[in-house]
Design an enzyme around this catalytic site. Structure first.
Site, PDB file in Angstrom:
ATOM      1  N   GLY A  71       0.823  -1.210   0.000  1.00 45.71           N
ATOM      2  CA  GLY A  71       0.000   0.000   0.000  1.00 45.71           C
ATOM      3  C   GLY A  71       0.857   1.260   0.000  1.00 45.71           C
ATOM      4  CB  THR A  72       3.976   2.121   1.800  1.00 48.55           C
ATOM      5  OG1 THR A  72       3.413   1.800   3.073  1.00 48.55           O
ATOM      6  CG2 THR A  72       4.902   3.312   1.932  1.00 48.55           C
ATOM      7  CG  ASN A 150      -4.696   3.800   9.621  1.00 44.21           C
ATOM      8  OD1 ASN A 150      -4.989   4.840   9.026  1.00 44.21           O
ATOM      9  ND2 ASN A 150      -3.666   3.716  10.426  1.00 44.21           N
ATOM     10  CD  GLN A 178      -6.692  -0.506   7.453  1.00 43.63           C
ATOM     11  OE1 GLN A 178      -7.484  -1.450   7.606  1.00 43.63           O
ATOM     12  NE2 GLN A 178      -5.442  -0.555   7.869  1.00 43.63           N
ATOM     13  CB  SER A 198      -2.202  -2.982   1.142  1.00 47.07           C
ATOM     14  OG  SER A 198      -1.212  -3.778   1.733  1.00 47.07           O
ATOM     15  N   GLY A 199      -2.424  -6.069  -0.180  1.00 42.16           N
ATOM     16  CA  GLY A 199      -2.810  -7.468  -0.001  1.00 42.16           C
ATOM     17  C   GLY A 199      -2.984  -7.899   1.445  1.00 42.16           C
ATOM     18  CG  HIS A 200      -0.346  -6.544   4.809  1.00 40.67           C
ATOM     19  ND1 HIS A 200      -0.344  -6.209   6.139  1.00 40.67           N
ATOM     20  CD2 HIS A 200       0.039  -5.435   4.153  1.00 40.67           C
ATOM     21  CE1 HIS A 200       0.027  -4.940   6.270  1.00 40.67           C
ATOM     22  NE2 HIS A 200       0.278  -4.455   5.070  1.00 40.67           N
ATOM     23  CB  THR A 236      11.238 -10.115 -11.759  1.00 43.21           C
ATOM     24  OG1 THR A 236      12.331  -9.785 -12.607  1.00 43.21           O
ATOM     25  CG2 THR A 236      10.701 -11.490 -12.100  1.00 43.21           C
ATOM     26  CB  CYS A 324       6.080   3.324  22.716  1.00 44.77           C
ATOM     27  SG  CYS A 324       7.139   3.629  24.108  1.00 44.77           S
TER      28      CYS A 324
HETATM   29  N1  PLP Z   1      -2.660   3.220   4.126  1.00 46.56           N
HETATM   30  C1  PLP Z   1      -3.392   2.817   5.175  1.00 46.56           C
HETATM   31  C2  PLP Z   1      -4.696   3.496   5.452  1.00 46.56           C
HETATM   32  C3  PLP Z   1      -2.935   1.785   5.991  1.00 46.56           C
HETATM   33  O1  PLP Z   1      -3.672   1.397   7.030  1.00 46.56           O
HETATM   34  C4  PLP Z   1      -1.695   1.164   5.686  1.00 46.56           C
HETATM   35  C5  PLP Z   1      -1.176   0.109   6.560  1.00 46.56           C
HETATM   36  O2  PLP Z   1      -1.491   0.018   7.709  1.00 46.56           O
HETATM   37  C6  PLP Z   1      -0.995   1.609   4.564  1.00 46.56           C
HETATM   38  C7  PLP Z   1      -1.499   2.638   3.808  1.00 46.56           C
HETATM   39  C8  PLP Z   1       0.312   0.991   4.182  1.00 46.56           C
HETATM   40  O3  PLP Z   1       0.102  -0.272   3.595  1.00 46.56           O
HETATM   41  P1  PLP Z   1       1.287  -1.325   3.513  1.00 46.56           P
HETATM   42  O4  PLP Z   1       1.509  -1.844   4.895  1.00 46.56           O
HETATM   43  O5  PLP Z   1       0.816  -2.360   2.566  1.00 46.56           O
HETATM   44  O6  PLP Z   1       2.476  -0.589   2.991  1.00 46.56           O
END
Ligand code: PLP
Length: 395
Positions: A71-72, A150, A178, A198-200, A236, A324
């Site tokens: 996602g980032t 999130n 999210q 994002s997959g995870h 790749t 923290c």
């Molecule tokens: N954007 C949001 C709203 C998220 O909650 C997150 C991850 O917590 C991300 C972006 C980043 O995604 P990734 O962990 O796949 O880089």
């Protein structure tokens, strides 16, 4: 002790069906999709099949999906592409409650001379529409706003925002990391220019994501190298994880409405019980526009970290709004932007659920939480006094 996992906005388990889908591409079909030979080249078909499934979940065309590593990366790539595509415009608009994937990238661009406006939110975590409208000018190249938060689960009215941005010719990117797989998203009805996922966060593995780019939107690749993804994202392809993301999107789409009901039922049960059983408890965020799997609850006069440690003793995983950092407890930037009172901001806990959670797990949280809060308030001078006055006023 079994783990009770209520931290699904942080990451999710890989669904068994998703794992099965990816294993052949880790074991036997390890070729490079760019190879001339059939052994590698055949993997193209799998990638395209996954692209179709991702596209279907959000109502997009397969060619509008670019696979990324997370996602980032999708967020960074969207904003950077806008900056590169419109070099004469130097103003970016985002909100104060974005994920660091957007916030810190905007700060990075600000150091390079871009002007960035961070739109405030209301006390319920909703975007301040008046401020958003006021912020836009001739120089604005992109607005990047999250679809769902999130920490609180609050959903921004992206479909409404997109209409007036279109009139002004400003690009709209939404970080839907999210939201995808948790609530219905239909790009054909909400014509944003770019969308990150994002997959995870939806039961695929970590290390794979996607960026939707509307047909006709100018796009500059963020990662430059080979010709993969039609020259829009070099490197790749991570075939196994791309196959997994496709499967995860297919599963999410098949069960979306049923799961939303299920999760909302469990989430509301936790929320209602804790509000009743633990005095001085507040729900953070717009409860009418929220992801069905998320609740962010502040237990006044206690530290979120202390609650998490006690929950951990019961095998319960949740998360707190504080980070923290460098030895000091920084309250969450999201709750700060919402103006959550000082007595409540440090004691916030996020429970985020998935289809794998059960009612018995919810009952366990409801069973242990009141005693944890009561006990921790004994150690806090404010909490102790508050508990005393509360019990006196009851008598
Ligand atoms: N954007 C949001 C709203 C998220 O909650 C997150 C991850 O917590 C991300 C972006 C980043 O995604 P990734 O962990 O796949 O880089």
């Amino acid at each position: 002790m079994d783990t009770i996992y209520f931290d699904n906005n942080a990451t999710t388990n890989i669904a068994p069906e998703v794992l099965n889908e990816m294993l052949p591409y880790l074991r036997e079909f390890y070729g490079n999709p760019s190879s001339m030979h059939t052994f590698g080249g055949q993997l193209h078909r799998k990638i395209e099949e996954a692209r179709q499934k991702v596209a279907k979940l959000i109502g997009a065309e397969p060619e509008e999906i670019i696979f990324t590593s997370c996602g980032t990366e999708s967020d960074n790539a969207a904003i950077m592409s806008a900056a590169e595509s419109f070099p004469n415009k130097r103003h970016i608009v985002t909100s104060r409650v974005e994920h660091p994937a957007v916030l810190n990238f905007c700060k990075h661009l600000a150091r390079k001379g871009y002007r960035v406006t961070y739109i405030p939110v209301t006390k319920h975590g909703q975007i301040n529409m008046d401020e958003l409208l006021k912020a836009l000018d001739e120089d604005t190249l992109i607005v990047s706003l999250m679809y769902a938060n999130n920490e609180t689960g609050v959903i921004f009215p992206i479909a409404e925002i997109v209409d007036f941005l279109k009139e002004k010719g400003i690009l709209l990117h939404t970080d839907a990391v999210q939201a995808v797989g948790k609530v219905p998203i239909d790009i054909s009805k909400m014509p944003v220019d770019m969308l990150s996922l994002s997959g995870h966060k939806l039961h695929a593995p970590k290390g794979v994501g996607a960026l939707y780019v509307r047909k006709g939107t100018r796009f500059h690749p963020y990662i430059i190298g080979g010709h993969q993804e039609h020259g829009r994202r070099a490197g790749t392809e991570n075939v196994a994880s791309i196959a997994a993301l496709g499967k995860a999107c297919e599963l999410a789409g098949e069960n979306l409405y049923k799961e939303m009901q299920y999760l909302k039922g469990l989430r509301d049960k936790i929320e209602n019980a804790l509000l009743k059983l633990c005095p001085n408890t507040i729900i953070n965020g717009d409860t009418n526009n929220r992801l069905p799997n998320t609740t962010n609850i502040s237990f006044e006069y206690v530290e979120g970290e202390a609650i998490l440690l006690r929950l951990n003793e019961f095998g319960i995983c949740a998360s707190s709004g504080s980070a923290c950092t460098s030895g000091s407890l920084e309250p969450s930037h999201v709750l700060r932007a919402m103006g959550v009172p000082a007595t409540a901001i440090h004691g916030s806990i996020r429970f985020s659920l998935s289809r794998y959670n059960t009612e018995a797990e919810v009952d366990k949280v409801i069973e242990v939480m009141p005693a944890i809060i009561k006990e921790l308030r004994q150690f806090s001078p404010f909490g102790r006094d508050k508990q005393k006055t509360d019990s006196l006023s009851k008598n």
